[in-house]
Enzyme design. Sequence first.
Site, PDB file in Angstrom:
ATOM      1  N   LYS A 132      -0.644  47.301  -1.314  1.00  0.00           N
ATOM      2  CA  LYS A 132       0.231  46.914  -2.426  1.00  0.00           C
ATOM      3  C   LYS A 132       1.522  47.725  -2.377  1.00  0.00           C
ATOM      4  CE  LYS A 132      -1.260  46.045  -6.736  1.00  0.00           C
ATOM      5  NZ  LYS A 132      -1.974  46.328  -8.002  1.00  0.00           N
ATOM      6  N   ALA A 133       2.621  47.026  -2.575  1.00  0.00           N
ATOM      7  CA  ALA A 133       3.923  47.695  -2.675  1.00  0.00           C
ATOM      8  C   ALA A 133       4.750  46.951  -3.710  1.00  0.00           C
ATOM      9  CB  ALA A 133       4.629  47.685  -1.319  1.00  0.00           C
TER      10      ALA A 133
END
Length: 316
Positions: A132-133
């Site tokens: 996740k970013a």
Amino acid sequence: MSNKLSQLKEFTTIVADTGDITAIKDFLPQDATTNPSLMLKAAQIPEYAPFLDQAVAWAKTQSNDKDQQVLDAGDKLAVIVGTEILKYVPGRISTEVDARLSFDKEATLAKARKLIALYEEAGVSRDRVLIKAASTWEGIKAAEELEKEGINCNLTLLFSFAQAQACAEAGVYLISPFVGRILDWYKKSTGQEYTAETDPGVVSVTEIYNYYKQHGYQTVVMGASFRNIGEIEQLAGCDRLTISPNLLEELKKDEGKLERKLLPTTDVKAAPAAITEAAFRWAMNEDAMATEKLSEGIRNFAADQRKLEETLRSML
């Protein structure tokens, strides 16, 4: 009649938005998502104390520098919790890159590769993990490279159409467009109340879903950040929905009929020209809600990461 959670599972993949393994065992989701705020919450669960001890002990073997040990312990803890969760979900775990790296593409790449290496050392293959970013330009461009390396990504803190367009064009595996936080902003900004149908967050995700299907993008749309089950019901049919345990419980208790709202079109058109960095930044600047919520989301995740690190530092 079956409950609404069972009905929803017929046309939408259900993901648990929690780091609490007890909740995951209760609702049998396909996948699970974590973030720095959820990791902080999980770290306060007594059953998780051994995971913190394990992460700290490992970090001490990696470096003599206290600051580096804190960072290493944070990474290791995320992977230990993720590995534990994967014992109870058949699909994937989403593990977040440090939010403080949201504007640094190279640092995001390095952190993502490190997390995947830690998972692989723990016996978890990369096809069970989503990195996740935040959906900043730098985060999206990092994800574009990671996807080419076989590291699938979940682009989060997504509030605008421009972010969704850039993610699709980068070929990211999955996006998490936020619903409830968009509603929060509009309620505060306009003073209005909204129905589930007019909810600006629901409208945003519906528009993104339809655009992706219309242009044949393979990126998965996973609605996130829900304030009530009305929002979830309006997005029934979305590829995936990541839902907190309290709302999963509400759906499970509701025996009413659930109607599918989102359906993919069969009339696929050619994709438009790719969005440039300048056009992306301009679109974000023009969208006060998206700009403010993205900044706030990054700040809050960073603050919770720091709180978690304070706990880990006190154990070193």
